[in-house]
Design a protein around this motif. Structure first.
Motif, PDB file in Angstrom:
ATOM      1  N   LEU A  43      -9.176  10.007  10.826  1.00  0.00           N
ATOM      2  CA  LEU A  43      -8.722   8.914   9.975  1.00  0.00           C
ATOM      3  C   LEU A  43      -7.958   7.893  10.808  1.00  0.00           C
ATOM      4  CD1 LEU A  43      -7.482  10.907   6.852  1.00  0.00           C
ATOM      5  CD2 LEU A  43      -9.790  10.134   7.427  1.00  0.00           C
ATOM      6  N   ARG A  44      -8.058   6.633  10.429  1.00  0.00           N
ATOM      7  CA  ARG A  44      -7.469   5.548  11.212  1.00  0.00           C
ATOM      8  C   ARG A  44      -6.627   4.635  10.329  1.00  0.00           C
ATOM      9  NH1 ARG A  44      -8.140   8.526  14.485  1.00  0.00           N
ATOM     10  NH2 ARG A  44      -9.504   8.519  16.306  1.00  0.00           N
ATOM     11  N   ALA A  45      -5.747   3.881  10.969  1.00  0.00           N
ATOM     12  CA  ALA A  45      -4.897   2.926  10.253  1.00  0.00           C
ATOM     13  C   ALA A  45      -5.758   1.967   9.446  1.00  0.00           C
ATOM     14  CB  ALA A  45      -4.025   2.164  11.240  1.00  0.00           C
ATOM     15  N   GLY A  46      -5.397   1.795   8.181  1.00  0.00           N
ATOM     16  CA  GLY A  46      -6.143   0.915   7.290  1.00  0.00           C
ATOM     17  C   GLY A  46      -7.121   1.632   6.385  1.00  0.00           C
ATOM     18  N   ASP A  47      -7.439   2.916   6.656  1.00  0.00           N
ATOM     19  CA  ASP A  47      -8.300   3.686   5.758  1.00  0.00           C
ATOM     20  C   ASP A  47      -7.576   3.873   4.421  1.00  0.00           C
ATOM     21  OD1 ASP A  47     -10.133   3.902   7.781  1.00  0.00           O
ATOM     22  OD2 ASP A  47      -9.738   6.019   8.217  1.00  0.00           O
ATOM     23  N   ALA A  48      -8.284   3.646   3.322  1.00  0.00           N
ATOM     24  CA  ALA A  48      -7.662   3.690   1.993  1.00  0.00           C
ATOM     25  C   ALA A  48      -8.198   4.863   1.184  1.00  0.00           C
ATOM     26  CB  ALA A  48      -7.918   2.382   1.253  1.00  0.00           C
ATOM     27  N   PHE A  49      -7.319   5.483   0.406  1.00  0.00           N
ATOM     28  CA  PHE A  49      -7.670   6.688  -0.344  1.00  0.00           C
ATOM     29  C   PHE A  49      -7.136   6.637  -1.763  1.00  0.00           C
ATOM     30  CE2 PHE A  49      -7.866   7.920   4.045  1.00  0.00           C
ATOM     31  CZ  PHE A  49      -8.953   8.779   4.104  1.00  0.00           C
ATOM     32  N   TRP A  50      -7.929   7.222  -2.645  1.00  0.00           N
ATOM     33  CA  TRP A  50      -7.532   7.500  -4.010  1.00  0.00           C
ATOM     34  C   TRP A  50      -6.976   8.911  -4.025  1.00  0.00           C
ATOM     35  CZ3 TRP A  50      -8.511   4.128  -8.161  1.00  0.00           C
ATOM     36  CH2 TRP A  50      -8.174   4.640  -9.425  1.00  0.00           C
ATOM     37  N   ILE A  51      -5.718   9.094  -4.438  1.00  0.00           N
ATOM     38  CA  ILE A  51      -5.084  10.412  -4.371  1.00  0.00           C
ATOM     39  C   ILE A  51      -5.408  11.216  -5.628  1.00  0.00           C
ATOM     40  CG2 ILE A  51      -2.920  11.668  -4.139  1.00  0.00           C
ATOM     41  CD1 ILE A  51      -3.805  10.043  -1.656  1.00  0.00           C
ATOM     42  N   THR A  52      -6.019  12.378  -5.419  1.00  0.00           N
ATOM     43  CA  THR A  52      -6.439  13.227  -6.537  1.00  0.00           C
ATOM     44  C   THR A  52      -5.496  14.406  -6.766  1.00  0.00           C
ATOM     45  OG1 THR A  52      -7.873  14.458  -5.025  1.00  0.00           O
ATOM     46  CG2 THR A  52      -8.864  12.626  -6.253  1.00  0.00           C
ATOM     47  N   GLY A  53      -4.670  14.719  -5.791  1.00  0.00           N
ATOM     48  CA  GLY A  53      -3.726  15.815  -5.937  1.00  0.00           C
ATOM     49  C   GLY A  53      -2.656  15.725  -4.876  1.00  0.00           C
ATOM     50  N   VAL A  54      -1.486  16.303  -5.151  1.00  0.00           N
ATOM     51  CA  VAL A  54      -0.377  16.214  -4.199  1.00  0.00           C
ATOM     52  C   VAL A  54       0.420  17.517  -4.230  1.00  0.00           C
ATOM     53  CG1 VAL A  54       1.057  15.035  -5.933  1.00  0.00           C
ATOM     54  CG2 VAL A  54       1.667  14.895  -3.507  1.00  0.00           C
ATOM     55  N   CYS A  55       0.799  17.983  -3.045  1.00  0.00           N
ATOM     56  CA  CYS A  55       1.622  19.182  -2.897  1.00  0.00           C
ATOM     57  C   CYS A  55       3.007  18.789  -2.387  1.00  0.00           C
ATOM     58  CB  CYS A  55       0.984  20.157  -1.906  1.00  0.00           C
ATOM     59  SG  CYS A  55      -0.620  20.782  -2.427  1.00  0.00           S
ATOM     60  N   CYS A  56       3.978  19.669  -2.595  1.00  0.00           N
ATOM     61  CA  CYS A  56       5.331  19.412  -2.119  1.00  0.00           C
ATOM     62  C   CYS A  56       6.058  20.731  -1.927  1.00  0.00           C
ATOM     63  CB  CYS A  56       6.089  18.532  -3.107  1.00  0.00           C
ATOM     64  SG  CYS A  56       7.772  18.143  -2.596  1.00  0.00           S
ATOM     65  N   VAL A 133      -1.676   6.392 -11.357  1.00  0.00           N
ATOM     66  CA  VAL A 133      -2.700   6.625 -10.343  1.00  0.00           C
ATOM     67  C   VAL A 133      -2.104   6.216  -8.994  1.00  0.00           C
ATOM     68  CG1 VAL A 133      -4.654   6.357 -11.907  1.00  0.00           C
ATOM     69  CG2 VAL A 133      -3.742   4.351 -10.723  1.00  0.00           C
ATOM     70  N   ALA A 134      -2.525   6.889  -7.941  1.00  0.00           N
ATOM     71  CA  ALA A 134      -1.918   6.656  -6.627  1.00  0.00           C
ATOM     72  C   ALA A 134      -2.989   6.308  -5.598  1.00  0.00           C
ATOM     73  CB  ALA A 134      -1.153   7.905  -6.172  1.00  0.00           C
ATOM     74  N   LEU A 135      -2.727   5.253  -4.862  1.00  0.00           N
ATOM     75  CA  LEU A 135      -3.583   4.825  -3.758  1.00  0.00           C
ATOM     76  C   LEU A 135      -2.747   4.835  -2.489  1.00  0.00           C
ATOM     77  CD1 LEU A 135      -5.237   1.695  -5.436  1.00  0.00           C
ATOM     78  CD2 LEU A 135      -6.047   4.050  -5.503  1.00  0.00           C
ATOM     79  N   ARG A 136      -3.300   5.378  -1.416  1.00  0.00           N
ATOM     80  CA  ARG A 136      -2.571   5.451  -0.149  1.00  0.00           C
ATOM     81  C   ARG A 136      -3.431   4.907   0.977  1.00  0.00           C
ATOM     82  NH1 ARG A 136       2.998   6.362   0.145  1.00  0.00           N
ATOM     83  NH2 ARG A 136       3.498   6.991  -1.958  1.00  0.00           N
ATOM     84  N   VAL A 137      -2.782   4.190   1.892  1.00  0.00           N
ATOM     85  CA  VAL A 137      -3.454   3.619   3.057  1.00  0.00           C
ATOM     86  C   VAL A 137      -2.864   4.249   4.314  1.00  0.00           C
ATOM     87  CG1 VAL A 137      -3.891   1.503   4.365  1.00  0.00           C
ATOM     88  CG2 VAL A 137      -3.939   1.453   1.863  1.00  0.00           C
ATOM     89  N   VAL A 138      -3.718   4.691   5.207  1.00  0.00           N
ATOM     90  CA  VAL A 138      -3.270   5.339   6.443  1.00  0.00           C
ATOM     91  C   VAL A 138      -2.568   4.337   7.336  1.00  0.00           C
ATOM     92  CG1 VAL A 138      -4.019   6.475   8.579  1.00  0.00           C
ATOM     93  CG2 VAL A 138      -5.065   7.093   6.390  1.00  0.00           C
ATOM     94  N   ILE A 139      -1.412   4.746   7.854  1.00  0.00           N
ATOM     95  CA  ILE A 139      -0.700   3.903   8.811  1.00  0.00           C
ATOM     96  C   ILE A 139      -0.700   4.511  10.202  1.00  0.00           C
ATOM     97  CG2 ILE A 139       1.631   4.839   8.454  1.00  0.00           C
ATOM     98  CD1 ILE A 139       2.567   1.857   8.455  1.00  0.00           C
ATOM     99  N   ASP A 140      -0.750   5.843  10.300  1.00  0.00           N
ATOM    100  CA  ASP A 140      -0.804   6.477  11.617  1.00  0.00           C
ATOM    101  C   ASP A 140      -1.809   7.620  11.606  1.00  0.00           C
ATOM    102  OD1 ASP A 140       1.425   7.478   9.909  1.00  0.00           O
ATOM    103  OD2 ASP A 140       1.495   9.080  11.402  1.00  0.00           O
ATOM    104  N   ALA A 141      -2.672   7.621  12.620  1.00  0.00           N
ATOM    105  CA  ALA A 141      -3.665   8.674  12.766  1.00  0.00           C
ATOM    106  C   ALA A 141      -2.977   9.988  13.115  1.00  0.00           C
ATOM    107  CB  ALA A 141      -4.667   8.297  13.851  1.00  0.00           C
TER     108      ALA A 141
END
Length: 201
Positions: A43-56, A133-141
């Motif tokens: 994955l590279r900076a700028g890749d965009a994702f639709w978040i379907t699940g999250v752990c913590c 709904v959550a969208l995330r964009v990669v900032i660091d590989a």
């Protein structure tokens, strides 16, 4: 109902406060945009994702599912944004090293991204009766080493000039990472801006 786009700043407290303010303003649906680090290779900076699940790790309920939205996907696709789906893991502190990101990938094999807000956004939205709904964009590989600038940034992730300069003086090698980090920020910021402009139309 009303829809809000929440730019919450960094961490749990800012995220919870932002969603509470949106709920008080009558917002019923939140599109939570933000950046993340990649813990999956490739994955590279700028890749965009639709978040379907999250752990913590810090939560009583270790995983939450997040809703999809065909209408939003169609809107983004019509504008040329074909987002991948992914899960993420929310952490308390920045996963700045390649080793830390690899360790998270081992603990959370279903996750592709790491960040600091999505779990708390989902939990707060559920508590307040908001659709999120959550969208995330990669900032660091995954292999990208981030200098630890935590103390040099404010809660919105902006540099504090004096603290930033002091950090560079104490650790001059940090300066060597800044050009690459600036390019990654630019790529992520461009994609975030494009997504926001489509969703705000």
């Amino acid at each position: 109902g009303q829809r809000g786009i929440a730019w919450s700043g960094v961490g749990r407290r800012r995220t919870e406060a932002t969603l509470e303010a949106l709920a008080q303003a009558g917002v019923e649906e939140v599109i939570h945009l933000g950046c993340a680090g990649a813990i999956r290779p490739g994955l590279r900076a700028g890749d965009a994702f639709w978040i379907t699940g999250v752990c913590c790790e810090d939560a009583d309920q270790p995983r939450r599912s997040l809703p999809d939205s065909d209408s939003l996907r169609d809107t983004l696709q019509a504008a040329g944004h074909e987002l991948q789906s992914a899960e993420c893991v929310t952490v308390r502190e920045v996963a700045s090293s390649a080793e830390a990101k690899a360790a998270l990938a081992d603990r959370y094999p279903e996750a592709a991204l790491v960040e600091m807000e999505t779990y708390w956004a989902a939990a707060t939205a559920e508590r307040l009766g908001l659709r999120l709904v959550a969208l995330r964009v990669v900032i660091d590989a995954r292999e990208h080493e981030l200098p630890d600038m935590t103390l040099a940034l404010d809660e919105l992730g902006r540099p504090k000039p004096l603290a930033f300069a002091a950090r560079l003086l104490r650790r001059p090698k940090t300066a060597l990472a800044l050009p690459g980090l600036a390019r990654a920020f630019d790529a992520a910021q461009r994609e975030l801006g494009l997504l926001a402009s489509v969703l705000l139309r």
